[in-house]
Design a protein around this motif. Structure first.
Motif, PDB file in Angstrom:
ATOM      1  N   GLU A  74       0.832  -1.211   0.000  1.00  0.00           N
ATOM      2  CA  GLU A  74       0.000   0.000   0.000  1.00  0.00           C
ATOM      3  C   GLU A  74       0.862   1.254   0.000  1.00  0.00           C
ATOM      4  N   ILE A  75       1.914   1.262   0.820  1.00  0.00           N
ATOM      5  CA  ILE A  75       2.801   2.427   0.888  1.00  0.00           C
ATOM      6  C   ILE A  75       3.513   2.626  -0.447  1.00  0.00           C
ATOM      7  N   ALA A  76       3.987   1.526  -1.034  1.00  0.00           N
ATOM      8  CA  ALA A  76       4.696   1.620  -2.313  1.00  0.00           C
ATOM      9  C   ALA A  76       3.787   2.173  -3.404  1.00  0.00           C
ATOM     10  N   VAL A  77       2.568   1.651  -3.496  1.00  0.00           N
ATOM     11  CA  VAL A  77       1.641   2.092  -4.545  1.00  0.00           C
ATOM     12  C   VAL A  77       1.233   3.547  -4.317  1.00  0.00           C
ATOM     13  N   ALA A  78       0.946   3.908  -3.065  1.00  0.00           N
ATOM     14  CA  ALA A  78       0.553   5.293  -2.765  1.00  0.00           C
ATOM     15  C   ALA A  78       1.675   6.266  -3.096  1.00  0.00           C
ATOM     16  N   THR A  79       2.931   5.847  -2.858  1.00  0.00           N
ATOM     17  CA  THR A  79       4.077   6.709  -3.181  1.00  0.00           C
ATOM     18  C   THR A  79       4.105   7.044  -4.664  1.00  0.00           C
ATOM     19  N   ARG A  91       6.744  11.898  -5.400  1.00  0.00           N
ATOM     20  CA  ARG A  91       7.988  11.308  -4.900  1.00  0.00           C
ATOM     21  C   ARG A  91       8.231   9.971  -5.577  1.00  0.00           C
ATOM     22  N   ALA A  92       9.498   9.677  -5.813  1.00  0.00           N
ATOM     23  CA  ALA A  92       9.867   8.386  -6.396  1.00  0.00           C
ATOM     24  C   ALA A  92       9.908   7.331  -5.301  1.00  0.00           C
ATOM     25  N   LEU A  93      10.002   6.076  -5.716  1.00  0.00           N
ATOM     26  CA  LEU A  93       9.963   4.954  -4.782  1.00  0.00           C
ATOM     27  C   LEU A  93      11.302   4.233  -4.788  1.00  0.00           C
ATOM     28  N   PHE A 101      13.013  10.459  -2.764  1.00  0.00           N
ATOM     29  CA  PHE A 101      12.502   9.091  -2.719  1.00  0.00           C
ATOM     30  C   PHE A 101      11.772   8.825  -1.410  1.00  0.00           C
ATOM     31  N   ASN A 102      10.761   7.997  -1.504  1.00  0.00           N
ATOM     32  CA  ASN A 102      10.176   7.391  -0.314  1.00  0.00           C
ATOM     33  C   ASN A 102      10.700   5.964  -0.263  1.00  0.00           C
ATOM     34  N   THR A 103      11.330   5.582   0.842  1.00  0.00           N
ATOM     35  CA  THR A 103      11.980   4.279   0.948  1.00  0.00           C
ATOM     36  C   THR A 103      11.061   3.250   1.588  1.00  0.00           C
TER      37      THR A 103
END
Length: 359
Positions: A66-71, A76-78, A216-218
């Motif tokens: 969920e966090i990855a898809v929302a990012t 922001r990049a993932l 990036f969001n890690t």
């Protein structure tokens, strides 16, 4: 017969993606093929309202997905981060397939990666004949992703030289790629974003600057939390591998999968599953991906040189090879495990003898 050894995710799972798109009534970000809900369902699997079964591509925490898809729905990049073999590239590919319908816009990061891999290059024959022109321009996967509003994938971020990493800062901040030779710029369309991967064993090779990290969001992808979870992952992927390679062997018995996973988890953690015996860990990562490879190799040996039934003797060589990376230190670790754990464990005598023959 399809001669392609490995199809892109959007080709291999085209039926599932089409079914999800037809059933998907939820809001979609600009230029996305599926809604965030449908992307999550594609990754984690589930049953649609019409009864259609979507197979799981990733077995793990739903919250991480969920966090990855929302990012990717933000500016922001993932960055998918973790130890080798935790399905970072696998998740990256399936995210791109579900969101953009194209997982092929891939840049493989290496020490030799230069700026043209992120920006553009030139067809020098046309450049000499015509001079600088759009026809002579060779677009990078990043430029194509910006132009078409898709996801670009960057593998092994920390292996890319620092000066090349810095090229990303402008791309991710301004969402623009200038082409000064032509006096133009390519502005990213909605839907564009970047998924990068990095493994923590490369820390210090080419560390990302704080300016780049802010873009990036890690999301840290962990090793499977439980024994049963890892067994489920390995069983599914080995079965898929056997079908893809058309190996003339039976699907491995669950007991063989459980033994390989147990060996990897115990050596990885430095402790037996019952918590009673401390162990030394080898130098390798002993990832889930390596466990899949060990069983796949064993299936090939069993299928081509035996009766197609996977046994301990078929696994011994590849299992030992996965564990013994350092011929001195790792060999001592493996021998100690075999003599103190495998030899004493009920039902493991065949594995002990087969591996001792190889060592």
């Amino acid at each position: 017969m399809n001669a392609v050894l490995r199809q892109h995710a959007e080709q291999q799972f085209a039926e599932e993606l089409a079914e999800l798109a037809s059933q998907d009534k939820k809001p979609r970000p600009g230029n996305w093929l599926l809604s965030p809900w449908a992307v999550k369902t594609y990754l984690l699997g589930g049953t649609l309202e019409n009864g259609f079964q979507v197979s799981p591509k990733y077995i793990g925490s739903p919250r991480l997905i969920e966090i990855a898809v929302a990012t990717l729905a933000t500016d922001r990049a993932l960055l998918l981060y973790g130890v080798p073999g935790t399905a970072k590239s696998w998740v990256s590919e399936h995210l791109a397939a579900a969101i953009s319908g194209d997982s092929s816009l891939l840049i493989q990061g290496t020490a030799g990666t230069d700026e043209s891999a992120l920006r553009y290059g030139w067809n020098y024959a046309r450049l000499l004949a015509e001079g600088p022109s759009e026809g002579a321009l060779v677009a990078s996967p990043m430029l194509k992703a910006m132009r078409d509003g898709k996801l670009a994938r960057l593998e092994e971020m920390t292996r890319v030289p620092s000066e090349v990493q810095d090229t990303l800062i402008t791309l991710l901040s301004e969402k623009t790629l200038p082409v000064p030779e032509l006096g133009i710029e390519v502005q990213a369309r909605r839907g564009f974003n970047v998924i990068a991967t990095a493994n923590n064993r490369d820390k210090g090779v080419n560390e990302m600057s704080s300016a780049l990290m802010r873009r990036f969001n890690t999301v840290i992808l962990p090793t499977p939390e439980t024994f049963d979870e890892e067994v489920a992952i390995v069983s599914r992927r080995v079965a898929e591998l056997g079908r893809a390679l058309e190996l003339p062997a039976e699907k491995p018995a669950l007991e063989e999968v459980r033994r390989v996973v147990a060996v990897f988890r115990e050596l990885r953690s430095g402790l037996t599953e019952d918590g009673k015996t401390k162990l030394k860990s080898p130098s390798g990562s002993l990832s889930t991906a390596e466990a899949i490879s060990v069983l796949g190799h064993g299936m090939a040996v069993a299928g081509y040189y035996s009766d197609g039934v996977l046994r301990a003797a078929d696994l011994a060589a590849s299992l030992t090879g996965a564990i013994v990376k350092d011929p001195v230190q790792d060999k001592l670790v493996w021998l100690e495990y075999l003599k103190t754990v495998a030899r004493e464990r009920d039902g493991w005598k065949d594995l002990y003898r087969a591996c001792m023959d190889v060592v």
